[in-house]
Design an enzyme around this catalytic site. Structure first.
Site, PDB file in Angstrom:
ATOM      1  N   GLU A   1       0.813  -1.216   0.000  1.00  0.00           N
ATOM      2  CA  GLU A   1       0.000   0.000   0.000  1.00  0.00           C
ATOM      3  C   GLU A   1       0.845   1.263   0.000  1.00  0.00           C
ATOM      4  O   GLU A   1       0.588   2.197  -0.718  1.00  0.00           O
ATOM      5  CB  GLU A   1      -0.924   0.001   1.224  1.00  0.00           C
ATOM      6  CG  GLU A   1      -2.199   0.821   1.028  1.00  0.00           C
ATOM      7  CD  GLU A   1      -2.044   2.315   1.280  1.00  0.00           C
ATOM      8  OE1 GLU A   1      -2.832   3.083   0.710  1.00  0.00           O
ATOM      9  OE2 GLU A   1      -1.150   2.727   2.026  1.00  0.00           O
ATOM     10  N   ASP A   2       1.875   1.269   0.838  1.00  0.00           N
ATOM     11  CA  ASP A   2       2.714   2.456   0.845  1.00  0.00           C
ATOM     12  C   ASP A   2       4.170   2.045   0.827  1.00  0.00           C
ATOM     13  O   ASP A   2       4.532   0.954   1.294  1.00  0.00           O
ATOM     14  CB  ASP A   2       2.414   3.319   2.069  1.00  0.00           C
ATOM     15  CG  ASP A   2       2.870   4.753   1.846  1.00  0.00           C
ATOM     16  OD1 ASP A   2       3.341   5.073   0.734  1.00  0.00           O
ATOM     17  OD2 ASP A   2       2.759   5.559   2.777  1.00  0.00           O
TER      18      ASP A   2
ATOM     19  N   HIS B   1      -0.661   0.842   7.270  1.00  0.00           N
ATOM     20  CA  HIS B   1      -1.270   1.593   6.177  1.00  0.00           C
ATOM     21  C   HIS B   1      -0.188   2.562   5.668  1.00  0.00           C
ATOM     22  O   HIS B   1       0.862   2.099   5.230  1.00  0.00           O
ATOM     23  CB  HIS B   1      -2.522   2.268   6.738  1.00  0.00           C
ATOM     24  CG  HIS B   1      -3.488   2.783   5.739  1.00  0.00           C
ATOM     25  ND1 HIS B   1      -4.733   3.229   6.082  1.00  0.00           N
ATOM     26  CD2 HIS B   1      -3.400   2.944   4.401  1.00  0.00           C
ATOM     27  CE1 HIS B   1      -5.377   3.636   5.006  1.00  0.00           C
ATOM     28  NE2 HIS B   1      -4.582   3.483   3.976  1.00  0.00           N
TER      29      HIS B   1
ATOM     30  N   ILE C   1       3.051   4.971   5.525  1.00  0.00           N
ATOM     31  CA  ILE C   1       4.308   4.986   6.273  1.00  0.00           C
ATOM     32  C   ILE C   1       5.129   6.214   5.860  1.00  0.00           C
ATOM     33  O   ILE C   1       4.929   6.768   4.779  1.00  0.00           O
ATOM     34  CB  ILE C   1       5.155   3.712   6.030  1.00  0.00           C
ATOM     35  CG1 ILE C   1       5.561   3.594   4.551  1.00  0.00           C
ATOM     36  CG2 ILE C   1       4.418   2.466   6.474  1.00  0.00           C
ATOM     37  CD1 ILE C   1       6.544   2.460   4.284  1.00  0.00           C
TER      38      ILE C   1
ATOM     39  N   HIS D   1      -3.823   0.073  11.980  1.00  0.00           N
ATOM     40  CA  HIS D   1      -5.252  -0.064  12.304  1.00  0.00           C
ATOM     41  C   HIS D   1      -5.512  -1.367  13.048  1.00  0.00           C
ATOM     42  O   HIS D   1      -6.113  -2.292  12.502  1.00  0.00           O
ATOM     43  CB  HIS D   1      -6.119  -0.037  11.041  1.00  0.00           C
ATOM     44  CG  HIS D   1      -5.987   1.202  10.227  1.00  0.00           C
ATOM     45  ND1 HIS D   1      -6.347   2.445  10.675  1.00  0.00           N
ATOM     46  CD2 HIS D   1      -5.541   1.392   8.959  1.00  0.00           C
ATOM     47  CE1 HIS D   1      -6.134   3.342   9.724  1.00  0.00           C
ATOM     48  NE2 HIS D   1      -5.633   2.736   8.680  1.00  0.00           N
TER      49      HIS D   1
ATOM     50  N   ASN E   1      -4.928   7.881   7.302  1.00  0.00           N
ATOM     51  CA  ASN E   1      -4.663   7.140   6.085  1.00  0.00           C
ATOM     52  C   ASN E   1      -3.167   7.193   5.811  1.00  0.00           C
ATOM     53  O   ASN E   1      -2.487   6.184   5.792  1.00  0.00           O
ATOM     54  CB  ASN E   1      -5.468   7.767   4.942  1.00  0.00           C
ATOM     55  CG  ASN E   1      -5.388   6.991   3.660  1.00  0.00           C
ATOM     56  OD1 ASN E   1      -4.301   6.753   3.150  1.00  0.00           O
ATOM     57  ND2 ASN E   1      -6.521   6.574   3.142  1.00  0.00           N
ATOM     58  N   ASP E   2      -2.666   8.402   5.637  1.00  0.00           N
ATOM     59  CA  ASP E   2      -1.255   8.548   5.326  1.00  0.00           C
ATOM     60  C   ASP E   2      -0.645   9.622   6.220  1.00  0.00           C
ATOM     61  O   ASP E   2      -1.352  10.505   6.712  1.00  0.00           O
ATOM     62  CB  ASP E   2      -1.099   8.940   3.849  1.00  0.00           C
ATOM     63  CG  ASP E   2       0.327   8.740   3.370  1.00  0.00           C
ATOM     64  OD1 ASP E   2       1.112   8.073   4.067  1.00  0.00           O
ATOM     65  OD2 ASP E   2       0.652   9.262   2.294  1.00  0.00           O
TER      66      ASP E   2
ATOM     67  N   ASN F   1      -6.218  11.885   1.259  1.00  0.00           N
ATOM     68  CA  ASN F   1      -5.519  10.614   1.158  1.00  0.00           C
ATOM     69  C   ASN F   1      -4.009  10.773   1.324  1.00  0.00           C
ATOM     70  O   ASN F   1      -3.505  10.739   2.432  1.00  0.00           O
ATOM     71  CB  ASN F   1      -5.899   9.952  -0.167  1.00  0.00           C
ATOM     72  CG  ASN F   1      -5.607   8.486  -0.193  1.00  0.00           C
ATOM     73  OD1 ASN F   1      -4.638   8.028   0.393  1.00  0.00           O
ATOM     74  ND2 ASN F   1      -6.448   7.716  -0.837  1.00  0.00           N
TER      75      ASN F   1
ATOM     76  N   ASP G   1      -4.047   8.832  -5.044  1.00  0.00           N
ATOM     77  CA  ASP G   1      -3.794   8.200  -3.744  1.00  0.00           C
ATOM     78  C   ASP G   1      -2.530   8.814  -3.151  1.00  0.00           C
ATOM     79  O   ASP G   1      -2.501  10.006  -2.902  1.00  0.00           O
ATOM     80  CB  ASP G   1      -3.720   6.678  -3.943  1.00  0.00           C
ATOM     81  CG  ASP G   1      -3.862   5.896  -2.655  1.00  0.00           C
ATOM     82  OD1 ASP G   1      -3.353   6.355  -1.628  1.00  0.00           O
ATOM     83  OD2 ASP G   1      -4.464   4.807  -2.661  1.00  0.00           O
ATOM     84  N   ASN G   2      -1.473   8.043  -3.003  1.00  0.00           N
ATOM     85  CA  ASN G   2      -0.311   8.617  -2.315  1.00  0.00           C
ATOM     86  C   ASN G   2       0.633   9.359  -3.257  1.00  0.00           C
ATOM     87  O   ASN G   2       0.692   9.082  -4.442  1.00  0.00           O
ATOM     88  CB  ASN G   2       0.457   7.511  -1.598  1.00  0.00           C
ATOM     89  CG  ASN G   2       1.354   8.071  -0.524  1.00  0.00           C
ATOM     90  OD1 ASN G   2       1.151   9.186  -0.062  1.00  0.00           O
ATOM     91  ND2 ASN G   2       2.368   7.320  -0.147  1.00  0.00           N
TER      92      ASN G   2
END
Ligand SMILES: *[C@@H]1O[C@H](CO)[C@@H](O)[C@H](O)[C@H]1NC(C)=O
Ligand SMILES: *[C@@H]1O[C@H](CO)[C@@H](O)[C@H](O)[C@H]1NC(C)=O
Ligand SMILES: *[C@@H]1O[C@H](CO)[C@@H](O)[C@H](O)[C@H]1NC(C)=O
Ligand SMILES: *[C@@H]1O[C@H](CO)[C@@H](O)[C@H](O)[C@H]1NC(C)=O
Length: 355
Positions: free
Chosen positions: A53-54, A115, A117, A134, A168-169, A224, A269-270
């Site tokens: 995800e990250d 999630h 980082i 989470h 989230n981030d 996000n 998103d990121n």
């Protein structure tokens, strides 16, 4: 009369529902198909099957990757396994990943659900890794010290705060200091889903330090990704369902003032920022509806945007990579290192390409 008003109400309700449904379809890019944009040489990263995800690439070429996210409404290929942090050395010719050992007495590994980082390197070159976690659908931020030689993370601290309900981030600005995006306002799952569906735009961004915690930006339709320019003067925030990238000026007192926004046609998103050029690399969801309601026959695709000169009048937006989900599903983060692009996904694989 009573009947009539009941029908009127029903009609009104249906119209409202239709309006919201069509607005949600637009906001989630429900019907957009992906026009493929290929890169010359791409390889799936061995050992990543349940998400990346990250990710963050350190200046020495070591990439830290969060894997195994369980997020309500989003697919997981390992729903009963704790998440993990992976390490990948991009200096190797054919890099594989290893799982970092997590040490430290008080940390519960079984509920680890990483999630967003972010790392912070202090003047002694100590690297701190801050991880949005989470456990049991709650939100904490876990602070670790990255021990490169031991390939491990020493757990230092767990942060919880009422202004961090749905992180989230994050972007670290100190060993336990960060800006973080709350992607929802409500904590209750039912209210959360309506908040998203109705597009209430209540999501907000917080500055956290041990001495001061404050909301620094709000009114987002799902805030996000977040990141900082190489000179530390600007903060970039993606607003997923508004398809926008916002630029804020950062002040010495950590408050932010909005400077401009860039509208895209994808769910942003990121954000990663190239430390040399200042370019933004954004992991995007070309079709958000497929991400939110997973169907293996019709999976979400992947898309990566490169944004040059974001501070000027005419930023240049390039689709660096786009694919319909046959190879890579749900790209959430992308970052460059020495002419290569590493793309992570919310719950699936990771791809490493030559640019
Ligand atoms: C992680 O710890 C275990 C047990 O302490 C050890 O066997 C393993 O080699 C360690 N892994 C790494 C990558 O150092
Ligand atoms: C923070 O700094 C900015 C810019 O100097 C200033 O406009 C603002 O009033 C300050 N806010 C607070 C709460 O001190
Ligand atoms: C995602 O955002 C965080 C915080 O801004 C950053 O530390 C991390 O490197 C980003 N991921 C990528 C791929 O850039
Ligand atoms: C996705 O793209 C591949 C390769 O271009 C193609 O073979 C496949 O049919 C496409 N899938 C969908 C669902 O459009």
């Amino acid at each position: 009369m009573a009947k009539l008003s009941l029908f009127t109400l029903l009609g009104l309700g249906l119209t409202l529902f239709k309006d919201h449904e069509s607005s949600f379809q637009t906001r989630s890019n429900a019907f957009r198909e992906v026009k493929p944009v290929e890169l010359p040489k791409c390889n799936l990263v061995k050992g990543i099957e349940t998400g990346s995800e990250d990710l963050e690439i350190l200046p020495n070429g070591l990439a830290l990757i969060s894997s195994g996210l369980k997020y309500p409404g989003i697919k997981s290929f390992a729903p009963n396994k704790p998440g993990k942090i992976l390490l990948m050395d991009l200096n190797e010719a054919d890099p594989a990943v290893v799982e970092l050992n997590i040490t430290g007495s008080a940390f519960d590994l079984s509920s680890f659900n990483p999630h967003g980082i972010s790392t912070f390197t202090d003047e002694d070159n100590t690297v701190y890794l801050l991880v949005v976690n989470h456990p049991d659908v709650k939100t904490t931020v876990e602070c670790f010290k990255f021990q490169k030689e031991e390939k491990s993370l020493l757990h230092l601290k767990t942060i919880r705060h009422k202004l961090l309900p749905n992180l989230n981030d994050i972007v670290a600005v100190g060993p336990e200091h960060f800006y973080g995006t709350n992607d929802h306002y409500f904590i209750d799952p039912f209210l959360k889903s309506w908040e998203l569906y109705l597009g209430l735009a209540l999501s907000y961004v917080v500055y956290y330090s041990p001495d001061e915690v404050k909301v620094v930006a709000d009114g987002f339709d799902f805030a996000n990704g977040i990141n900082i320019s190489p000179d530390g003067k600007y903060v970039y925030i993606t607003e997923l369902l508004a398809h926008k990238i916002h630029v804020y000026e950062k002040h010495a007192n950590w408050t932010l003032t909005s400077l401009k926004s860039l509208v895209t046609d994808t769910l942003v998103d990121n954000i990663s920022v190239d430390p040399v050029t200042g370019d933004l690399w954004v992991g995007c969801h070309p079709n958000g509806k497929r991400l939110f309601s997973y169907d293996p026959k019709n999976p979400p695709g992947s898309e990566v945007l490169q944004i040059q000169n974001i501070l000027t009048e005419e930023p240049k937006v390039t689709v660096a990579y786009a694919e319909n989900g046959t190879v890579l599903q749900g790209s959430s983060a992308a970052s460059v290192y020495k002419g290569k692009l590493l793309i992570g996904t919310v719950y699936q694989k990771a791809l490493y390409c030559e640019l």
